[in-house]
Design a protein around this motif. Structure first.
Motif, PDB file in Angstrom:
ATOM      1  N   ILE A 237       0.846  -1.199   0.000  1.00  0.00           N
ATOM      2  CA  ILE A 237       0.000   0.000   0.000  1.00  0.00           C
ATOM      3  C   ILE A 237       0.877   1.243   0.000  1.00  0.00           C
ATOM      4  CG2 ILE A 237      -1.767   1.307   1.221  1.00  0.00           C
ATOM      5  CD1 ILE A 237      -2.671  -1.336   2.502  1.00  0.00           C
ATOM      6  N   ILE A 238       1.875   1.273   0.876  1.00  0.00           N
ATOM      7  CA  ILE A 238       2.748   2.446   0.973  1.00  0.00           C
ATOM      8  C   ILE A 238       3.496   2.655  -0.339  1.00  0.00           C
ATOM      9  CG2 ILE A 238       4.712   3.453   2.194  1.00  0.00           C
ATOM     10  CD1 ILE A 238       3.804   1.792   4.660  1.00  0.00           C
ATOM     11  N   GLY A 239       4.025   1.573  -0.905  1.00  0.00           N
ATOM     12  CA  GLY A 239       4.734   1.702  -2.172  1.00  0.00           C
ATOM     13  C   GLY A 239       3.843   2.194  -3.288  1.00  0.00           C
ATOM     14  N   GLY A 240       2.615   1.700  -3.352  1.00  0.00           N
ATOM     15  CA  GLY A 240       1.684   2.159  -4.376  1.00  0.00           C
ATOM     16  C   GLY A 240       1.356   3.634  -4.239  1.00  0.00           C
ATOM     17  N   ALA A 252       3.077   6.711   4.298  1.00  0.00           N
ATOM     18  CA  ALA A 252       3.143   5.770   5.424  1.00  0.00           C
ATOM     19  C   ALA A 252       1.902   5.882   6.292  1.00  0.00           C
ATOM     20  CB  ALA A 252       4.405   6.031   6.249  1.00  0.00           C
ATOM     21  N   ALA A 253       1.483   7.111   6.571  1.00  0.00           N
ATOM     22  CA  ALA A 253       0.312   7.310   7.425  1.00  0.00           C
ATOM     23  C   ALA A 253      -0.952   6.779   6.762  1.00  0.00           C
ATOM     24  CB  ALA A 253       0.165   8.799   7.755  1.00  0.00           C
ATOM     25  N   TRP A 254      -1.173   7.136   5.517  1.00  0.00           N
ATOM     26  CA  TRP A 254      -2.344   6.617   4.812  1.00  0.00           C
ATOM     27  C   TRP A 254      -2.270   5.097   4.690  1.00  0.00           C
ATOM     28  CZ3 TRP A 254      -6.927   8.253   2.557  1.00  0.00           C
ATOM     29  CH2 TRP A 254      -7.194   9.632   2.636  1.00  0.00           C
ATOM     30  N   GLY A 255      -1.069   4.557   4.456  1.00  0.00           N
ATOM     31  CA  GLY A 255      -0.927   3.112   4.355  1.00  0.00           C
ATOM     32  C   GLY A 255      -1.324   2.412   5.639  1.00  0.00           C
ATOM     33  N   VAL A 256      -0.875   2.937   6.766  1.00  0.00           N
ATOM     34  CA  VAL A 256      -1.232   2.355   8.064  1.00  0.00           C
ATOM     35  C   VAL A 256      -2.741   2.424   8.273  1.00  0.00           C
ATOM     36  CG1 VAL A 256      -1.089   2.747  10.561  1.00  0.00           C
ATOM     37  CG2 VAL A 256       0.987   2.731   9.167  1.00  0.00           C
ATOM     38  N   TRP A 257      -3.340   3.566   7.974  1.00  0.00           N
ATOM     39  CA  TRP A 257      -4.778   3.721   8.183  1.00  0.00           C
ATOM     40  C   TRP A 257      -5.570   2.794   7.266  1.00  0.00           C
ATOM     41  CZ3 TRP A 257      -9.057   5.208   5.364  1.00  0.00           C
ATOM     42  CH2 TRP A 257     -10.219   5.481   6.119  1.00  0.00           C
ATOM     43  N   LEU A 258      -5.214   2.747   5.983  1.00  0.00           N
ATOM     44  CA  LEU A 258      -5.935   1.888   5.037  1.00  0.00           C
ATOM     45  C   LEU A 258      -5.817   0.422   5.439  1.00  0.00           C
ATOM     46  CD1 LEU A 258      -4.822   3.649   1.748  1.00  0.00           C
ATOM     47  CD2 LEU A 258      -7.193   3.481   2.546  1.00  0.00           C
ATOM     48  N   HIS A 259      -4.640   0.015   5.820  1.00  0.00           N
ATOM     49  CA  HIS A 259      -4.400  -1.369   6.243  1.00  0.00           C
ATOM     50  C   HIS A 259      -5.213  -1.693   7.493  1.00  0.00           C
ATOM     51  CE1 HIS A 259      -1.764  -4.412   8.362  1.00  0.00           C
ATOM     52  NE2 HIS A 259      -1.802  -4.963   7.153  1.00  0.00           N
ATOM     53  N   GLY A 260      -5.164  -0.805   8.472  1.00  0.00           N
ATOM     54  CA  GLY A 260      -5.899  -1.040   9.711  1.00  0.00           C
ATOM     55  C   GLY A 260      -7.397  -1.042   9.519  1.00  0.00           C
ATOM     56  N   GLU A 261      -7.897  -0.091   8.738  1.00  0.00           N
ATOM     57  CA  GLU A 261      -9.343  -0.028   8.528  1.00  0.00           C
ATOM     58  C   GLU A 261      -9.837  -1.172   7.654  1.00  0.00           C
ATOM     59  OE1 GLU A 261     -11.308   2.152  10.265  1.00  0.00           O
ATOM     60  OE2 GLU A 261      -9.356   2.459  11.224  1.00  0.00           O
ATOM     61  N   ALA A 262      -9.004  -1.648   6.733  1.00  0.00           N
ATOM     62  CA  ALA A 262      -9.371  -2.847   5.977  1.00  0.00           C
ATOM     63  C   ALA A 262      -9.535  -4.027   6.926  1.00  0.00           C
ATOM     64  CB  ALA A 262      -8.309  -3.156   4.924  1.00  0.00           C
ATOM     65  N   GLY A 263      -8.653  -4.115   7.925  1.00  0.00           N
ATOM     66  CA  GLY A 263      -8.791  -5.153   8.932  1.00  0.00           C
ATOM     67  C   GLY A 263     -10.077  -5.021   9.724  1.00  0.00           C
ATOM     68  N   ARG A 264     -10.453  -3.805  10.064  1.00  0.00           N
ATOM     69  CA  ARG A 264     -11.698  -3.583  10.802  1.00  0.00           C
ATOM     70  C   ARG A 264     -12.912  -4.025   9.976  1.00  0.00           C
ATOM     71  NH1 ARG A 264     -10.893  -0.474  15.356  1.00  0.00           N
ATOM     72  NH2 ARG A 264      -9.011   0.834  15.370  1.00  0.00           N
ATOM     73  N   LEU A 265     -12.918  -3.676   8.706  1.00  0.00           N
ATOM     74  CA  LEU A 265     -14.044  -4.054   7.854  1.00  0.00           C
ATOM     75  C   LEU A 265     -14.167  -5.573   7.738  1.00  0.00           C
ATOM     76  CD1 LEU A 265     -13.742  -1.436   4.960  1.00  0.00           C
ATOM     77  CD2 LEU A 265     -15.459  -1.488   6.767  1.00  0.00           C
ATOM     78  N   LEU A 266     -13.035  -6.240   7.560  1.00  0.00           N
ATOM     79  CA  LEU A 266     -13.069  -7.696   7.446  1.00  0.00           C
ATOM     80  C   LEU A 266     -13.463  -8.345   8.767  1.00  0.00           C
ATOM     81  CD1 LEU A 266      -9.953  -8.257   5.194  1.00  0.00           C
ATOM     82  CD2 LEU A 266     -12.310  -8.819   4.608  1.00  0.00           C
ATOM     83  N   ALA A 267     -13.037  -7.754   9.868  1.00  0.00           N
ATOM     84  CA  ALA A 267     -13.429  -8.299  11.174  1.00  0.00           C
ATOM     85  C   ALA A 267     -14.937  -8.237  11.360  1.00  0.00           C
ATOM     86  CB  ALA A 267     -12.720  -7.533  12.291  1.00  0.00           C
ATOM     87  N   GLU A 268     -15.539  -7.165  10.869  1.00  0.00           N
ATOM     88  CA  GLU A 268     -16.989  -7.039  10.980  1.00  0.00           C
ATOM     89  C   GLU A 268     -17.709  -8.048  10.086  1.00  0.00           C
ATOM     90  OE1 GLU A 268     -17.807  -3.030   9.946  1.00  0.00           O
ATOM     91  OE2 GLU A 268     -16.907  -2.181  11.765  1.00  0.00           O
ATOM     92  N   ARG A 269     -17.167  -8.293   8.903  1.00  0.00           N
ATOM     93  CA  ARG A 269     -17.852  -9.137   7.929  1.00  0.00           C
ATOM     94  C   ARG A 269     -17.528 -10.622   8.095  1.00  0.00           C
ATOM     95  NH1 ARG A 269     -16.252  -6.593   3.781  1.00  0.00           N
ATOM     96  NH2 ARG A 269     -14.824  -8.042   2.779  1.00  0.00           N
ATOM     97  N   VAL A 270     -16.254 -10.921   8.406  1.00  0.00           N
ATOM     98  CA  VAL A 270     -15.795 -12.309   8.472  1.00  0.00           C
ATOM     99  C   VAL A 270     -15.725 -12.800   9.912  1.00  0.00           C
ATOM    100  CG1 VAL A 270     -13.891 -13.872   7.901  1.00  0.00           C
ATOM    101  CG2 VAL A 270     -14.468 -11.996   6.341  1.00  0.00           C
ATOM    102  N   GLY A 271     -15.231 -11.946  10.790  1.00  0.00           N
ATOM    103  CA  GLY A 271     -14.993 -12.311  12.180  1.00  0.00           C
ATOM    104  C   GLY A 271     -13.693 -11.695  12.628  1.00  0.00           C
TER     105      GLY A 271
END
Length: 292
Positions: A237-240, A252-271
């Motif tokens: 993500i950061i490289g892109g 780096a900051a946007w990469g961390v946020w996007l990565h973390g929030e993607a995890g939150r979304l998947l946690a809600e949908r998958v577990g």
């Protein structure tokens, strides 16, 4: 310390593509690393780079897995690199990699490389000639090797992002892990000053330090992100984002946020546990379109 949240992101937006943009204008990201043991790591990093908006993707890996990787990621150009007897990047891989650097705007070096890779020689070759139009992410095995190349990293004038987890941070700063645990924020800032680079100390919470800039803190995207390949996605993500022209600290900051929030979304949908690293990149475009 400043919290990394939607207010900070709104104040530090990503460069937006023009309506008539093409894939070349959106930048070229080269991901180098991998091994015969972990041949799919670059798939995770590369897809994350494309999902973050890079226009072109190039993958450079050990020659014996290069063609299968190209079939797995048809969007990418594939470059073979020499391997050693352990199926990791060998001493000659650095010279080969340097021949590819003029074709990219951002280099992500390290995903999928193991302890038996020739990380030092490969890193030395990759950073030998700083270029004002080339940004770098140093990840995984090359982080420990970076401890021996302080001056070479400094010479890149802040265009490098280092992404250590606590164990890698201890090796990078040549300290014990107890010090990392005791003062992660202070150590991240010390490392940023030493290397003249953006340092992203990742874990259950993440600290982002940059010389002469305020420290950023992200509380974490949940325990589900502690899974194999998750860090490879973050590096991509950061490289892109940097390939698109985003500065290292903001990328780096946007990469961390996007990565973390993607995890939150998947946690809600998958577990909260059990989603896969390869599921994270698919969440990035929606988050980029509507942060928060």
């Amino acid at each position: 310390m400043t919290p990394l949240d939607t207010a900070w992101l709104a104040a530090h937006p990503l460069p937006g593509p023009e309506a008539d943009t093409d894939k070349n204008a959106r930048g070229r990201v080269l991901v180098a690393g991998g091994s015969e043991t972990v041949p799919g790591a670059l798939r995770l990093t590369g897809e994350a780079g494309l999902r973050a908006g890079a226009g072109k993707l190039q993958l450079a890996t050990v020659e014996r897995v290069a063609i299968p990787l190209g079939v797995l990621v048809p969007e990418a150009a594939i470059f073979p690199l020499p391997a050693n007897a352990d199926g990791e990047l060998g001493d000659d891989a650095g010279a080969a990699l340097r021949g590819y650097l003029d074709r990219c705007d951002a280099l992500v070096l390290g995903p999928g490389m193991g302890a038996k890779a020739s990380a030092g020689p490969v890193l030395k070759a990759a950073i030998a000639e700083p270029r004002a139009d080339l940004s770098l992410v140093l990840d995984a095995a090359v982080i420990a090797a970076a401890a021996d190349h302080v001056a070479d990293i400094q010479a890149h004038d802040g265009r490098i992002v280092l992404t250590p987890h606590p164990g890698e941070m201890a090796r990078l700063m040549r300290c014990d892990e107890a010090r990392v645990a005791a003062d992660p924020a202070g150590l991240a800032q010390e490392a940023a000053r030493r290397f003249n680079a953006t340092v992203l100390l990742k874990g259950s919470e993440t600290w982002i330090a940059c010389p002469r800039k305020g420290l950023l803190h992200y509380p974490g995207g949940g325990p589900g992100l502690a899974t194999g390949g998750s860090g490879d996605v973050l590096a991509g993500i950061i490289g892109g984002l940097m390939a698109r022209g985003t500065g290292p600290r903001i990328a780096a900051a946007w990469g961390v946020w996007l990565h973390g929030e993607a995890g939150r979304l998947l946690a809600e949908r998958v577990g909260p546990l059990g989603f896969l690293a390869r599921e994270l990149p698919g969440e990035i475009p929606r988050l980029l379109a509507r942060p928060g």
